[in-house]
Design an enzyme around this catalytic site. Structure first.
Site, short mmCIF file in Angstrom:
data_model
loop_
_atom_site.label_atom_id
_atom_site.label_comp_id
_atom_site.label_asym_id
_atom_site.label_seq_id
_atom_site.Cartn_x
_atom_site.Cartn_y
_atom_site.Cartn_z
N HIS A 182 -4.73 -29.13 25.70
CA HIS A 182 -3.95 -30.36 25.91
C HIS A 182 -4.04 -30.70 27.40
O HIS A 182 -3.91 -29.81 28.24
CB HIS A 182 -2.49 -30.16 25.52
CG HIS A 182 -1.59 -31.28 25.92
ND1 HIS A 182 -1.55 -32.47 25.24
CD2 HIS A 182 -0.74 -31.41 26.96
CE1 HIS A 182 -0.68 -33.28 25.84
NE2 HIS A 182 -0.18 -32.66 26.89
N SER A 194 1.29 -43.07 31.82
CA SER A 194 1.09 -41.88 30.99
C SER A 194 -0.35 -41.76 30.53
O SER A 194 -0.96 -42.73 30.09
CB SER A 194 2.02 -41.95 29.77
OG SER A 194 1.78 -40.86 28.92
N SER A 218 -2.47 -33.60 30.18
CA SER A 218 -1.60 -34.76 30.38
C SER A 218 -1.12 -34.79 31.82
O SER A 218 -1.19 -33.80 32.53
CB SER A 218 -0.40 -34.71 29.43
OG SER A 218 0.42 -33.60 29.72
#
Length: 184
Positions: free
Chosen positions: A47, A57, A49
């Site tokens: 993941h 975002s 981010s």
């Protein structure tokens, strides 16, 4: 985790431009080096981010397989990934939809890395990323040396292309910088 400093830009964001987080879970297969000629492989889920709120975002999830060859002071690593699909945003304020549906156009589906140790514990690291369908990609070079005491490393960092930071994944950037690494 990778953080980009910009202490000089108090108007937009200081002291950090962005911090990207990259947790993963993986399995490393390292068979007998003589029998398999120093080949191995990683497979896992990743993941990535930046932890920001909309509209800044950025995130994505990937499954990957990465065969590698590691012998002596040399590592050659090919990482191939599949992006896990996300639902389409219903609008710009939809926090559950895909923040960056075109990220693969810029970061592609693979990266190739070569690392080599020199002069004891100094490390040269080259990463190439490409998407042949779009002609977008990147090249990154990092040279690091251990600090006295060996608890961290200093590095020289050069990057050109797409995807150095998630906030700029779709913008070609060239960065040259100095880094401090806790691990490499």
């Amino acid at each position: 985790q990778k953080s980009f400093w910009q202490a000089y830009n108090k108007k937009d964001s200081s002291p950090f431009y962005e911090t990207d987080y990259n947790p993963e879970i993986f399995y490393r297969w390292t068979p007998d080096p003589i029998r398999f000629n120093h080949w191995g492989a990683d497979g896992g889920f990743e993941h990535e981010s930046n932890g920001q709120a909309l509209p800044g975002s950025r995130s994505w999830n990937r499954l990957y397989i990465a065969p590698f060859w590691a012998k002596g002071k040399t590592l050659v690593y090919l990482k191939l990934w599949y992006r896990l699909p996300e639902k389409t945003k219903t609008g710009p304020t939809d926090a559950e939809g895909d923040d960056n549906p075109d990220i693969e156009h810029y970061l592609g589906h693979f990266e190739f890395q070569v690392q080599r140790q020199f002069f004891g514990d100094q490390l040269a690291h080259l990463t190439l990323r490409d998407n042949p369908a779009t002609g977008k990609g990147s090249v990154m070079f990092n040279y690091s040396i251990p600090a006295k005491g060996g608890s961290f490393f200093y590095g020289l960092y050069v990057f050109n292309g797409y995807g150095d930071s998630l906030i700029d994944y779709n913008r070609s950037v060239t960065r040259v910088g100095l880094s401090v690494m806790l691990t490499r």
